[in-house]
Design an enzyme around this catalytic site. Sequence first.
Site, PDB file in Angstrom:
ATOM      1  N   ASP A   1      -2.048  -0.629   5.898  1.00 44.23           N
ATOM      2  CA  ASP A   1      -2.420  -0.016   7.174  1.00 44.23           C
ATOM      3  C   ASP A   1      -3.920   0.127   7.384  1.00 44.23           C
ATOM      4  OD1 ASP A   1      -2.741   2.132   5.234  1.00 44.23           O
ATOM      5  OD2 ASP A   1      -2.788   3.511   6.927  1.00 44.23           O
TER       6      ASP A   1
ATOM      7  N   ASP B   1      -0.416   5.262   0.734  1.00 43.13           N
ATOM      8  CA  ASP B   1      -0.737   6.293   1.729  1.00 43.13           C
ATOM      9  C   ASP B   1      -0.817   5.703   3.132  1.00 43.13           C
ATOM     10  OD1 ASP B   1      -0.856   8.017  -0.361  1.00 43.13           O
ATOM     11  OD2 ASP B   1      -3.021   8.300  -0.332  1.00 43.13           O
TER      12      ASP B   1
ATOM     13  N   ASP C   1       0.854  -1.177   0.000  1.00 41.17           N
ATOM     14  CA  ASP C   1       0.000   0.000   0.000  1.00 41.17           C
ATOM     15  C   ASP C   1       0.905   1.247   0.000  1.00 41.17           C
ATOM     16  OD1 ASP C   1      -2.443   1.558   0.471  1.00 41.17           O
ATOM     17  OD2 ASP C   1      -1.664   1.819   2.501  1.00 41.17           O
TER      18      ASP C   1
END
Length: 273
Positions: free
Chosen positions: A214, A11, A9
Amino acid sequence: MSRLLISTDLDGTLLDHHSYSAAAAEPALQQLRQRRIPWVLNTSKTLAELEPLRRQLDNSHPFVVENGAALYIPVASPLAPDLATDPTGNYRCKVFGPSRRRILLALEPLSRRYRFTGFSALSPERLAEMTGLAPGQAGLAMARQFTEPLIWEDSRGALQDFASELSLLNFQVQRGGRFTHVMGHCDKADAMTWLAEQYRALWGEPVTCMALGDSHNDIGMLKRADLAVLVRSPTHRPPEIPGRTDLVLTAEPGPAGWNSAVLAALQQLGLGT
């Protein structure tokens, strides 16, 4: 021997949640570049966003856009040579999800019963104000082809009802770090798994998939990876990853945590310095 493939991922994971910088992850990135280990960007971002970002990060590997809706492979890559070339002529493309146009048509009647604002209703200036992106970058984020991010303004219960209605139309709702995404029944895990098969065929060796994320939209990817790393966020609690007793939760947030986790994995696999 097994070869390592990283699916990450962006961001809040490889990129800092506030500054969008990957500087804290540079030691691990250098190790990956030196060892020619593919690190695949697997993100909610668009193709338009990722083209300049890949140059900035010195990343030449395949990449996944819009939460797993499509995967792009540079035309110079030997991977999946039978895939059709995209309109730019720069990539071969594997599409997993429906078009954004179909999603917007499905959302139009729902907008009269639920409170939300889609990207299609925002200006680049408004999105820049909300995210901290420069207006030009915000414009790239709005150039979506397969998904529609929403600012959800209704209750949590309403979101469940909304998701149920969309499911009947063969769409799903995924929560990201900032937005709620409406998309087809595909996700980052599908793209990661499909790409791992292509690398396995190319290398003629087993592939170990390491995934780092996240947010809720990373859960599928983290569940299916061989090595799963949940990167701590400065803004929200870590999501639950069912069935993963071996999950690594980083001590540090964002790219600093990413860096530590990747370096530790390289050591564990006998690939570190």
